[in-house]
Design a protein around this motif. Structure first.
Motif: not given
Length: 207
Positions: A157-163
């Motif tokens: 989730v944290e990685k995806k939130l960057r975009s």
């Protein structure tokens, strides 16, 4: 599975490798390419021991990457190996510990968890597609630590939130939920992890 004697395993592996060498050499003269085109196909040795040929196929498969017994059986079938020969050879590989579906499933789960962030449901599906028995797969998957799985979901989730910064919260929720669903996470875990991540963002905190 029972522990295997390392010395016996090493000896058995050397025995099998020697059989591979004999099967691959077969006493045939070296084929040399000509200037007119590619070399002719290597003739099949009608007198080759089918068990030696099957052992060679299995060892080549295992050299590339770990395989389940079902995957190895499919490779032997593609090579035209008789079913009884395949069964005997795979039984022997299991006896010496070179084929072990439980160990394969454990390795597969660790790899897919760390590499792709897969959760139980997706891992069960993938192990079934590799031919691993459902009972073996369940035993391995039941050992997965729920807290570890939740942490992996948080990382996704944290990685995806960057975009996704700047988008409407509901849009973010839908995209994150879709990501976790594709990875095999259940609705409850997804809901909690997504809510925690979004609530921590400055853009969603109340003044």
């Amino acid at each position: 599975m029972p522990e295997h004697d390392p010395a016996a395993r090493s000896a058995s592996l050397e025995e099998l490798r020697a059989a591979v060498a004999r099967a691959e050499q077969g006493g045939r003269p070296e084929q040399r390419p000509t200037s007119d085109g590619p070399p002719p196909p290597e003739p099949q040795d009608a007198d080759a021991d089918p068990h030696a040929v099957a052992r060679a196929v299995v060892l080549r498969q295992l050299t590339g990457s770990p395989k389940s017994r079902s995957q190895l059986a499919q490779a032997l079938r593609r090579k035209g190996c008789p079913d009884d020969v395949a069964e005997a050879v795979l039984d022997r590989f299991e006896e010496v510990g070179l084929v072990d579906d439980e160990a394969y499933a454990q390795m597969f789960v660790r790899s897919k968890q760390s590499g792709r962030g897969l959760a139980r449901r997706a891992l069960q599906h993938e192990l079934r597609s590799k031919g691993v028995d459902d009972e073996i797969a369940r035993g391995v998957i039941d050992d997965i630590d729920p807290d570890t799985e939740r942490e992996i979901a948080r990382g996704l989730v944290e990685k995806k939130l960057r975009s996704l910064h700047g988008l409407d919260r509901q849009v973010q929720v839908r995209r994150l939920a879709g990501l976790l669903a594709r990875k095999g996470y259940g609705a409850e875990v997804s809901r909690q992890v997504i809510a925690e991540a979004l609530d921590a963002l400055p853009e969603h905190q109340r003044d």
